[in-house]
Design an enzyme around this catalytic site. Structure first.
Site, PDB file in Angstrom:
ATOM      1  N   LYS A  54     -48.070   9.228  20.159  1.00  0.00           N
ATOM      2  CA  LYS A  54     -47.122   9.523  19.049  1.00  0.00           C
ATOM      3  C   LYS A  54     -45.707   9.278  19.540  1.00  0.00           C
ATOM      4  CE  LYS A  54     -45.777  13.897  18.369  1.00  0.00           C
ATOM      5  NZ  LYS A  54     -44.317  14.176  18.324  1.00  0.00           N
ATOM      6  N   ASN A  55     -45.338   9.861  20.669  1.00  0.00           N
ATOM      7  CA  ASN A  55     -43.940   9.814  21.109  1.00  0.00           C
ATOM      8  C   ASN A  55     -43.509   8.428  21.566  1.00  0.00           C
ATOM      9  OD1 ASN A  55     -43.773  12.444  20.362  1.00  0.00           O
ATOM     10  ND2 ASN A  55     -43.875  13.275  22.427  1.00  0.00           N
ATOM     11  N   ARG A  95     -37.123  14.448  13.474  1.00  0.00           N
ATOM     12  CA  ARG A  95     -35.995  14.205  14.383  1.00  0.00           C
ATOM     13  C   ARG A  95     -35.992  12.774  14.909  1.00  0.00           C
ATOM     14  NH1 ARG A  95     -32.754  16.619  18.179  1.00  0.00           N
ATOM     15  NH2 ARG A  95     -32.686  15.640  20.215  1.00  0.00           N
ATOM     16  N   CYS A 101     -35.799  22.678  14.424  1.00  0.00           N
ATOM     17  CA  CYS A 101     -37.189  22.990  14.104  1.00  0.00           C
ATOM     18  C   CYS A 101     -37.527  24.298  14.821  1.00  0.00           C
ATOM     19  CB  CYS A 101     -38.114  21.876  14.561  1.00  0.00           C
ATOM     20  SG  CYS A 101     -38.041  21.663  16.329  1.00  0.00           S
ATOM     21  N   ARG A 124     -32.355  21.326  18.790  1.00  0.00           N
ATOM     22  CA  ARG A 124     -32.581  19.870  18.821  1.00  0.00           C
ATOM     23  C   ARG A 124     -31.267  19.102  18.556  1.00  0.00           C
ATOM     24  NH1 ARG A 124     -38.056  19.177  18.177  1.00  0.00           N
ATOM     25  NH2 ARG A 124     -37.824  17.309  19.429  1.00  0.00           N
ATOM     26  N   ASP A 151     -44.466  19.959  26.466  1.00  0.00           N
ATOM     27  CA  ASP A 151     -45.450  19.832  25.373  1.00  0.00           C
ATOM     28  C   ASP A 151     -46.831  20.363  25.758  1.00  0.00           C
ATOM     29  OD1 ASP A 151     -44.174  16.647  24.097  1.00  0.00           O
ATOM     30  OD2 ASP A 151     -43.398  18.684  24.056  1.00  0.00           O
ATOM     31  N   ARG A 192     -49.281  16.165  12.159  1.00  0.00           N
ATOM     32  CA  ARG A 192     -48.134  15.298  12.449  1.00  0.00           C
ATOM     33  C   ARG A 192     -48.388  14.494  13.724  1.00  0.00           C
ATOM     34  NH1 ARG A 192     -42.204  17.880  12.343  1.00  0.00           N
ATOM     35  NH2 ARG A 192     -41.918  15.894  13.381  1.00  0.00           N
TER      36      ARG A 192
HETATM   37  C1  EPZ Z   1     -39.027  14.260  23.064  1.00  0.00           C
HETATM   38  O1  EPZ Z   1     -38.145  14.974  22.219  1.00  0.00           O
HETATM   39  C2  EPZ Z   1     -40.406  14.488  22.478  1.00  0.00           C
HETATM   40  N1  EPZ Z   1     -40.439  14.008  21.092  1.00  0.00           N
HETATM   41  C3  EPZ Z   1     -40.740  15.977  22.506  1.00  0.00           C
HETATM   42  O2  EPZ Z   1     -42.079  16.113  22.042  1.00  0.00           O
HETATM   43  C4  EPZ Z   1     -40.657  16.483  23.943  1.00  0.00           C
HETATM   44  O3  EPZ Z   1     -40.907  17.873  23.956  1.00  0.00           O
HETATM   45  C5  EPZ Z   1     -39.254  16.196  24.510  1.00  0.00           C
HETATM   46  O4  EPZ Z   1     -38.989  14.772  24.413  1.00  0.00           O
HETATM   47  C6  EPZ Z   1     -39.113  16.628  25.946  1.00  0.00           C
HETATM   48  O5  EPZ Z   1     -40.053  15.975  26.737  1.00  0.00           O
HETATM   49  C7  EPZ Z   1     -40.503  12.686  20.859  1.00  0.00           C
HETATM   50  O6  EPZ Z   1     -40.541  11.869  21.762  1.00  0.00           O
HETATM   51  C8  EPZ Z   1     -40.551  12.268  19.417  1.00  0.00           C
HETATM   52  P1  EPZ Z   1     -35.019  15.660  24.580  1.00  0.00           P
HETATM   53  P2  EPZ Z   1     -36.543  14.759  22.362  1.00  0.00           P
HETATM   54  O7  EPZ Z   1     -33.955  14.833  23.970  1.00  0.00           O
HETATM   55  O8  EPZ Z   1     -36.257  13.365  22.687  1.00  0.00           O
HETATM   56  C9  EPZ Z   1     -31.615  18.969  24.353  1.00  0.00           C
HETATM   57  C10 EPZ Z   1     -43.840  16.921  20.719  1.00  0.00           C
HETATM   58  O9  EPZ Z   1     -44.387  18.025  20.693  1.00  0.00           O
HETATM   59  N2  EPZ Z   1     -30.775  17.862  23.861  1.00  0.00           N
HETATM   60  O10 EPZ Z   1     -35.514  15.342  25.933  1.00  0.00           O
HETATM   61  O11 EPZ Z   1     -35.912  15.362  21.174  1.00  0.00           O
HETATM   62  C11 EPZ Z   1     -32.639  19.356  23.299  1.00  0.00           C
HETATM   63  O12 EPZ Z   1     -32.070  20.281  22.410  1.00  0.00           O
HETATM   64  C12 EPZ Z   1     -42.321  16.822  20.817  1.00  0.00           C
HETATM   65  O13 EPZ Z   1     -44.445  15.808  20.678  1.00  0.00           O
HETATM   66  C13 EPZ Z   1     -29.415  18.112  23.658  1.00  0.00           C
HETATM   67  O14 EPZ Z   1     -28.938  19.226  23.885  1.00  0.00           O
HETATM   68  O15 EPZ Z   1     -36.274  15.697  23.621  1.00  0.00           O
HETATM   69  C14 EPZ Z   1     -33.762  19.946  24.104  1.00  0.00           C
HETATM   70  O16 EPZ Z   1     -33.470  21.306  24.375  1.00  0.00           O
HETATM   71  C15 EPZ Z   1     -41.651  18.182  20.766  1.00  0.00           C
HETATM   72  N3  EPZ Z   1     -28.636  17.113  23.180  1.00  0.00           N
HETATM   73  C16 EPZ Z   1     -33.714  19.146  25.404  1.00  0.00           C
HETATM   74  O17 EPZ Z   1     -32.416  18.523  25.443  1.00  0.00           O
HETATM   75  C17 EPZ Z   1     -29.140  15.862  22.908  1.00  0.00           C
HETATM   76  O18 EPZ Z   1     -28.375  14.977  22.475  1.00  0.00           O
HETATM   77  C18 EPZ Z   1     -34.787  18.081  25.503  1.00  0.00           C
HETATM   78  O19 EPZ Z   1     -34.551  17.182  24.478  1.00  0.00           O
HETATM   79  C19 EPZ Z   1     -30.527  15.630  23.123  1.00  0.00           C
HETATM   80  C20 EPZ Z   1     -31.314  16.641  23.610  1.00  0.00           C
END
Ligand code: EPZ
Length: 429
Positions: free
Chosen positions: A22-23, A93, A117, A122, A305, A397
């Site tokens: 998915k990701n 997102r 969410c 996020r 995850d 999803r």
């Molecule tokens: C990806 O989300 C995955 N989703 C998430 O999987 C996964 O948990 C996450 O990476 C961490 O591995 C997809 O790929 C679609 P991040 P992403 O940007 O890219 C903060 C699932 O269950 N952050 O690494 O959104 C954010 O708030 C989902 O499949 C900022 O503060 O994750 C979070 O606390 C859930 N500012 C942390 O970083 C930003 O601009 C990690 O976010 C971006 C992120």
């Protein structure tokens, strides 16, 4: 309203195939907008988030179709509008990441800020800082991000934290920028590597993906290509946790074992036998696991995850486990639901303390996000009696045919409208 009914007590047996990630798919589809001509992605899972992304790309005038065999055709020769529809971006997102490719291709974009969410705020500030660093003029007003740039310019970017989404999003902008971009403190997740491989197959020049420093040489244009999506390591990991939780013997096939090293090591630490082959992992459960402690970290650390599925497994471990979540501030909505099922579990700050119990009991619970949903299915498979899980839309999803796959492993599980489900549950007693 649909619910999942699962009756516990059976050890899962057999083998189950891993679907496409998915990701990874959600990162590749926005990147396909960079290519002139048709892209074909193979092994795309039939799940809710992909359907949302399909609607989103159609809404901006890109021809997209997902075939039953998992081949997704994307023709981004023409992008008819630079404005992304509000409802679809708010719904998911990952939709926000179409902003960069549109900006890189057409010089402007207007995309709603994605919603939060149930696992955290996020934010997308790293994404926006990346756009600005690449020379875009960015305005945020009325809940929209509007960016303009005649041509993005390569630069050096240091991420405050190794964000998966921001790393991929910046990569998809930099590949059409003038000059070279370096991303430091980049995310090292396999999905970022898959994205870099895809962009390189389109004619891009990306080096270092999978490490904390990624270098991107901008090119003038990219072309469509054919690319096979990597297996979904989180789906595979969820099945491994379920096999261990039921004391079963399950082989998860068509996965990439090295993508799951942190989970496999933690399962072994809990006394669970794990064998790995070139594209499969076999788990042989053996009674109650040992309690362990784990902290979620960016890849290659233990993945956030997998925090919820592992927590479900640990509810019947021998001893006291501590699970600490460092990535998201609110990824604990499954805790109250597990307590409904008899788990001795409580949250303390960013950790949950789990005193293992002999057995869970089936109950009515609600999934708040897809990984919490997986955790509740695992708990239901372990529990005495039947568990009724609401919030199926969250689970669907990101998990393709999850009830069918668990049924294939011998589970008593089904997805029913509420009324018929209760009858099914009585029949399973
Ligand atoms: C990806 O989300 C995955 N989703 C998430 O999987 C996964 O948990 C996450 O990476 C961490 O591995 C997809 O790929 C679609 P991040 P992403 O940007 O890219 C903060 C699932 O269950 N952050 O690494 O959104 C954010 O708030 C989902 O499949 C900022 O503060 O994750 C979070 O606390 C859930 N500012 C942390 O970083 C930003 O601009 C990690 O976010 C971006 C992120």
């Amino acid at each position: 309203m649909k619910k999942i009914y699962v009756t516990g007590g059976l050890a899962l047996q057999g083998s189950v195939r891993t679907s496409g990630s998915k990701n990874a798919s959600l990162a590749l589809l926005p990147a396909a907008l960079l290519g002139l001509g048709e892209t074909v992605l193979e092994n795309v899972p039939h799940i809710g988030d992909i359907r949302t992304m399909e609607q989103l790309l159609n809404a901006i005038g890109v021809r997209v179709r997902l075939l039953p065999n998992g081949r997704m055709h994307v023709d981004a020769s023409r992008i008819e509008t630079t404005d992304a529809p509000y409802d679809l971006v708010k719904k998911m997102r990952a939709s926000f990441c179409i902003a960069g490719p549109i900006l890189a291709r057409l010089g402007r974009t207007r995309v709603p800020l994605p919603g939060g969410c149930d696992i955290g705020t996020r934010a997308v500030d790293f994404h926006i800082k990346g756009m600005e660093a690449l020379g875009a003029e960015v305005r945020i007003e009325h809940g929209y991000v509007e960016a303009r740039a005649n041509r993005l310019r390569g630069t050096n970017i240091l991420l405050d934290s190794p964000s998966v989404g921001a790393t991929g999003h910046i990569l998809t902008m930099a590949c059409l920028a003038e000059g070279t971009t370096t991303i430091q403190n980049a995310a090292e997740e396999p999905e970022v590597v898959d994205l870099a491989n895809f962009v390189n197959a389109m004619g891009g020049v990306v080096r270092g993906a999978g490490t904390s420093v990624i270098e991107i040489e901008g090119v003038s244009s990219l072309r469509g290509t054919t690319h096979r999506v990597i297996p979904d390591r989180m789906e595979a990991g969820s099945f491994l946790c379920a096999a261990a939780a039921t004391g079963g013997d399950v082989r998860v096939t068509e996965c990439i074992p090295e993508h799951l090293t942190a989970l496999v090591l933690k399962l072994r630490e809990a006394g669970i036998e794990c064998e790995t082959g070139p594209d499969w992992i076999r788990v042989i459960g053996n009674g109650r696991p040992r309690a362990v402690s784990v902290k979620t970290l960016p890849y290659p650390g233990f993945p956030t995850d997998m925090q919820q599925p592992l927590t479900a497994l640990l509810t019947t471990a021998v001893g006291t486990s501590v699970v600490t979540e460092t990535i998201y501030e609110r990824r604990f909505k499954h805790v109250d639901e597990l307590r409904q099922m008899g788990a001795d579990i409580k949250q303390e700050g960013q950790s949950v303390i789990i005193n293992g119990v002999e057995r869970l009991t089936g109950a009515r619970v609600t999934a708040s996000d897809l990984r919490a949903g997986a955790a509740l299915i695992i708990a239901g498979l372990m529990a005495h009696g039947t568990t009724e899980i609401a919030g199926v839309e969250h689970i669907e999803r990101g998990y393709e045919d999850i009830a069918a796959k668990f049924t294939q492993l011998g589970a008593t599980i089904g997805c029913f409208e509420e009324g018929e489900g209760a009858a099914h549950a009585r029949a399973c007693r």
